[in-house]
Scaffold this motif. Structure first.
Motif, PDB file in Angstrom:
ATOM      1  N   ILE A  23       0.820  -1.213   0.000  1.00 36.08           N
ATOM      2  CA  ILE A  23       0.000   0.000   0.000  1.00 36.08           C
ATOM      3  C   ILE A  23       0.855   1.265   0.000  1.00 36.08           C
ATOM      4  CG2 ILE A  23      -0.387   0.250   2.487  1.00 36.08           C
ATOM      5  CD1 ILE A  23      -3.152   0.453  -0.101  1.00 36.08           C
ATOM      6  N   GLU A  24       2.004   1.221   0.677  1.00 36.67           N
ATOM      7  CA  GLU A  24       2.916   2.376   0.715  1.00 36.67           C
ATOM      8  C   GLU A  24       3.405   2.725  -0.690  1.00 36.67           C
ATOM      9  OE1 GLU A  24       5.241   5.336   2.669  1.00 36.67           O
ATOM     10  OE2 GLU A  24       4.192   3.820   3.825  1.00 36.67           O
ATOM     11  N   LYS A  25       3.737   1.722  -1.484  1.00 39.72           N
ATOM     12  CA  LYS A  25       4.211   1.966  -2.858  1.00 39.72           C
ATOM     13  C   LYS A  25       3.097   2.528  -3.733  1.00 39.72           C
ATOM     14  CE  LYS A  25       8.217  -0.955  -3.074  1.00 39.72           C
ATOM     15  NZ  LYS A  25       8.912  -2.046  -3.688  1.00 39.72           N
ATOM     16  N   ILE A  26       1.873   2.054  -3.505  1.00 35.81           N
ATOM     17  CA  ILE A  26       0.738   2.587  -4.262  1.00 35.81           C
ATOM     18  C   ILE A  26       0.575   4.075  -3.941  1.00 35.81           C
ATOM     19  CG2 ILE A  26      -1.788   2.537  -4.463  1.00 35.81           C
ATOM     20  CD1 ILE A  26      -1.630  -0.498  -4.145  1.00 35.81           C
ATOM     21  N   PHE A  27       0.613   4.416  -2.666  1.00 31.54           N
ATOM     22  CA  PHE A  27       0.496   5.809  -2.240  1.00 31.54           C
ATOM     23  C   PHE A  27       1.584   6.663  -2.881  1.00 31.54           C
ATOM     24  CE2 PHE A  27       1.709   8.979   1.156  1.00 31.54           C
ATOM     25  CZ  PHE A  27       0.630   9.836   0.967  1.00 31.54           C
ATOM     26  N   ARG A  28       2.815   6.225  -2.828  1.00 31.19           N
ATOM     27  CA  ARG A  28       3.942   6.988  -3.390  1.00 31.19           C
ATOM     28  C   ARG A  28       3.873   7.093  -4.909  1.00 31.19           C
ATOM     29  NH1 ARG A  28       7.440   8.550   0.238  1.00 31.19           N
ATOM     30  NH2 ARG A  28       7.378   7.630   2.301  1.00 31.19           N
ATOM     31  N   ARG A  29       3.298   6.100  -5.565  1.00 33.50           N
ATOM     32  CA  ARG A  29       3.171   6.130  -7.022  1.00 33.50           C
ATOM     33  C   ARG A  29       2.119   7.150  -7.467  1.00 33.50           C
ATOM     34  NH1 ARG A  29       1.374   0.799  -9.257  1.00 33.50           N
ATOM     35  NH2 ARG A  29       3.447   0.169  -8.600  1.00 33.50           N
ATOM     36  N   TYR A  30       1.019   7.256  -6.719  1.00 33.51           N
ATOM     37  CA  TYR A  30      -0.103   8.089  -7.144  1.00 33.51           C
ATOM     38  C   TYR A  30      -0.034   9.536  -6.673  1.00 33.51           C
ATOM     39  CZ  TYR A  30      -2.380   3.692  -8.418  1.00 33.51           C
ATOM     40  OH  TYR A  30      -2.694   2.482  -8.967  1.00 33.51           O
ATOM     41  N   PHE A  31       0.728   9.802  -5.602  1.00 30.89           N
ATOM     42  CA  PHE A  31       0.758  11.145  -5.039  1.00 30.89           C
ATOM     43  C   PHE A  31       2.187  11.595  -4.809  1.00 30.89           C
ATOM     44  CE2 PHE A  31      -3.255   9.238  -3.829  1.00 30.89           C
ATOM     45  CZ  PHE A  31      -4.149  10.220  -4.222  1.00 30.89           C
ATOM     46  N   SER A  32       2.414  12.915  -4.901  1.00 30.02           N
ATOM     47  CA  SER A  32       3.742  13.429  -4.569  1.00 30.02           C
ATOM     48  C   SER A  32       3.872  13.373  -3.053  1.00 30.02           C
ATOM     49  CB  SER A  32       3.929  14.847  -5.100  1.00 30.02           C
ATOM     50  OG  SER A  32       2.972  15.706  -4.539  1.00 30.02           O
ATOM     51  N   VAL A  33       4.980  12.807  -2.607  1.00 31.26           N
ATOM     52  CA  VAL A  33       5.199  12.585  -1.189  1.00 31.26           C
ATOM     53  C   VAL A  33       6.468  13.320  -0.775  1.00 31.26           C
ATOM     54  CG1 VAL A  33       5.604  10.831   0.578  1.00 31.26           C
ATOM     55  CG2 VAL A  33       4.041  10.348  -1.316  1.00 31.26           C
ATOM     56  N   GLY A  36      10.220  12.527   4.516  1.00 32.17           N
ATOM     57  CA  GLY A  36       9.786  12.416   5.900  1.00 32.17           C
ATOM     58  C   GLY A  36       8.293  12.179   6.074  1.00 32.17           C
ATOM     59  N   GLU A  37       7.516  12.327   5.009  1.00 26.74           N
ATOM     60  CA  GLU A  37       6.077  12.077   5.091  1.00 26.74           C
ATOM     61  C   GLU A  37       5.831  10.576   5.228  1.00 26.74           C
ATOM     62  OE1 GLU A  37       1.958  12.922   2.557  1.00 26.74           O
ATOM     63  OE2 GLU A  37       3.868  13.655   1.791  1.00 26.74           O
ATOM     64  N   LYS A  38       4.923  10.223   6.135  1.00 26.28           N
ATOM     65  CA  LYS A  38       4.639   8.814   6.376  1.00 26.28           C
ATOM     66  C   LYS A  38       3.178   8.505   6.101  1.00 26.28           C
ATOM     67  CE  LYS A  38       8.050   7.927  10.004  1.00 26.28           C
ATOM     68  NZ  LYS A  38       8.798   9.123  10.134  1.00 26.28           N
ATOM     69  N   LEU A  39       2.944   7.382   5.445  1.00 32.71           N
ATOM     70  CA  LEU A  39       1.578   6.896   5.274  1.00 32.71           C
ATOM     71  C   LEU A  39       1.153   6.277   6.596  1.00 32.71           C
ATOM     72  CD1 LEU A  39      -0.885   6.299   3.506  1.00 32.71           C
ATOM     73  CD2 LEU A  39       0.200   4.138   2.891  1.00 32.71           C
ATOM     74  N   SER A  51     -22.116  13.444  -9.412  1.00 34.31           N
ATOM     75  CA  SER A  51     -22.509  12.414 -10.373  1.00 34.31           C
ATOM     76  C   SER A  51     -22.568  11.031  -9.733  1.00 34.31           C
ATOM     77  CB  SER A  51     -21.565  12.418 -11.579  1.00 34.31           C
ATOM     78  OG  SER A  51     -20.240  12.260 -11.167  1.00 34.31           O
ATOM     79  N   GLY A  52     -22.532  10.979  -8.397  1.00 34.45           N
ATOM     80  CA  GLY A  52     -22.646   9.704  -7.704  1.00 34.45           C
ATOM     81  C   GLY A  52     -21.369   9.350  -6.972  1.00 34.45           C
ATOM     82  N   PRO A  53     -21.438   8.293  -6.152  1.00 31.99           N
ATOM     83  CA  PRO A  53     -20.261   7.892  -5.376  1.00 31.99           C
ATOM     84  C   PRO A  53     -19.182   7.266  -6.260  1.00 31.99           C
ATOM     85  CG  PRO A  53     -22.110   6.430  -4.925  1.00 31.99           C
ATOM     86  CD  PRO A  53     -22.609   7.493  -5.843  1.00 31.99           C
ATOM     87  N   ILE A  54     -17.923   7.542  -5.914  1.00 31.77           N
ATOM     88  CA  ILE A  54     -16.788   6.995  -6.649  1.00 31.77           C
ATOM     89  C   ILE A  54     -15.977   6.141  -5.676  1.00 31.77           C
ATOM     90  CG2 ILE A  54     -14.649   7.556  -7.864  1.00 31.77           C
ATOM     91  CD1 ILE A  54     -15.965  10.134  -8.800  1.00 31.77           C
ATOM     92  N   ALA A  55     -15.807   4.867  -6.013  1.00 35.28           N
ATOM     93  CA  ALA A  55     -15.056   3.940  -5.163  1.00 35.28           C
ATOM     94  C   ALA A  55     -13.564   4.195  -5.299  1.00 35.28           C
ATOM     95  CB  ALA A  55     -15.368   2.493  -5.549  1.00 35.28           C
ATOM     96  N   GLY A  56     -12.850   4.049  -4.176  1.00 28.86           N
ATOM     97  CA  GLY A  56     -11.409   4.228  -4.242  1.00 28.86           C
ATOM     98  C   GLY A  56     -10.740   3.988  -2.909  1.00 28.86           C
ATOM     99  N   LEU A  57      -9.512   4.441  -2.818  1.00 27.90           N
ATOM    100  CA  LEU A  57      -8.721   4.316  -1.602  1.00 27.90           C
ATOM    101  C   LEU A  57      -8.486   5.691  -0.999  1.00 27.90           C
ATOM    102  CD1 LEU A  57      -5.965   1.751  -2.625  1.00 27.90           C
ATOM    103  CD2 LEU A  57      -7.674   1.460  -0.830  1.00 27.90           C
ATOM    104  N   LEU A  58      -8.691   5.780   0.305  1.00 34.24           N
ATOM    105  CA  LEU A  58      -8.407   7.001   1.047  1.00 34.24           C
ATOM    106  C   LEU A  58      -7.103   6.767   1.800  1.00 34.24           C
ATOM    107  CD1 LEU A  58      -9.422   9.823   1.961  1.00 34.24           C
ATOM    108  CD2 LEU A  58     -10.433   8.656   3.929  1.00 34.24           C
ATOM    109  N   PHE A  59      -6.130   7.614   1.540  1.00 32.98           N
ATOM    110  CA  PHE A  59      -4.828   7.530   2.194  1.00 32.98           C
ATOM    111  C   PHE A  59      -4.737   8.643   3.224  1.00 32.98           C
ATOM    112  CE2 PHE A  59      -4.279   5.935  -2.126  1.00 32.98           C
ATOM    113  CZ  PHE A  59      -3.613   4.739  -1.916  1.00 32.98           C
TER     114      PHE A  59
END
Length: 149
Positions: A23-33, A36-39, A51-59
């Motif tokens: 999950i840490e690698k997914i977070f770092r891939r999708y967002f600028s980190v 020292g920032e920690k997930l 337009s309705g609910p959108i499924a996803g991951l909240l970091f």
């Protein structure tokens, strides 16, 4: 959503996390980190949109709350082409004014976490596997961010 759809979604998410290396690698891939920032936590949920609910991951990290959709949304490019892009939201903790609990008046079991930013934007997250635990964690991270500023 049926139980079998939920199970399929969980298995699919688990496979994606394993494929990506965690999950840490997914977070770092999708967002600028920042250095020292920690997930701190990641959870599945939905972002409520017009337009309705959108499924996803909240970091939830030591510096931001970020959401990325599981599936891309279809938009029109400036040239008029249809393109697929993930729906992403990134809110620095210092820009969050408050997090509030809410529920659907007609369906009290539908609970929301409303995040309000200092500039008046609202984000509504819902469909957490464990709403109470996720909401308390959001509150705690935002409170600790306020105390350290």
């Amino acid at each position: 959503m049926t139980l079998s759809e939920t199970v399929k979604g969980k298995l699919s998410l688990g496979a994606r996390i394993l494929q990506a290396g965690g999950i840490e690698k997914i977070f770092r891939r999708y967002f600028s980190v920042n250095k020292g920032e920690k997930l701190l936590k990641a959870c599945q949920c939905y972002l409520s949109t017009t337009s309705g609910p959108i499924a996803g991951l909240l970091f939830i990290s030591s510096e931001k709350i970020a959401f990325r959709s599981d599936r891309p949304i279809i938009c029109t490019s400036p040239k008029g082409d249809l393109i697929r892009v993930p729906y992403k939201v990134s809110i620095p903790l210092r820009k969050i004014k408050r997090v509030c609990p809410s529920e659907n008046v007609n369906k009290p079991n539908q609970k929301y976490a409303q995040i309000v930013t200092v500039d008046g934007y609202e984000f509504w997250f819902m469909g957490f596997v464990s709403y109470q635990r996720s909401f308390k964690y959001l509150q705690q991270v935002i409170y600790e961010s306020e105390m350290s500023s």
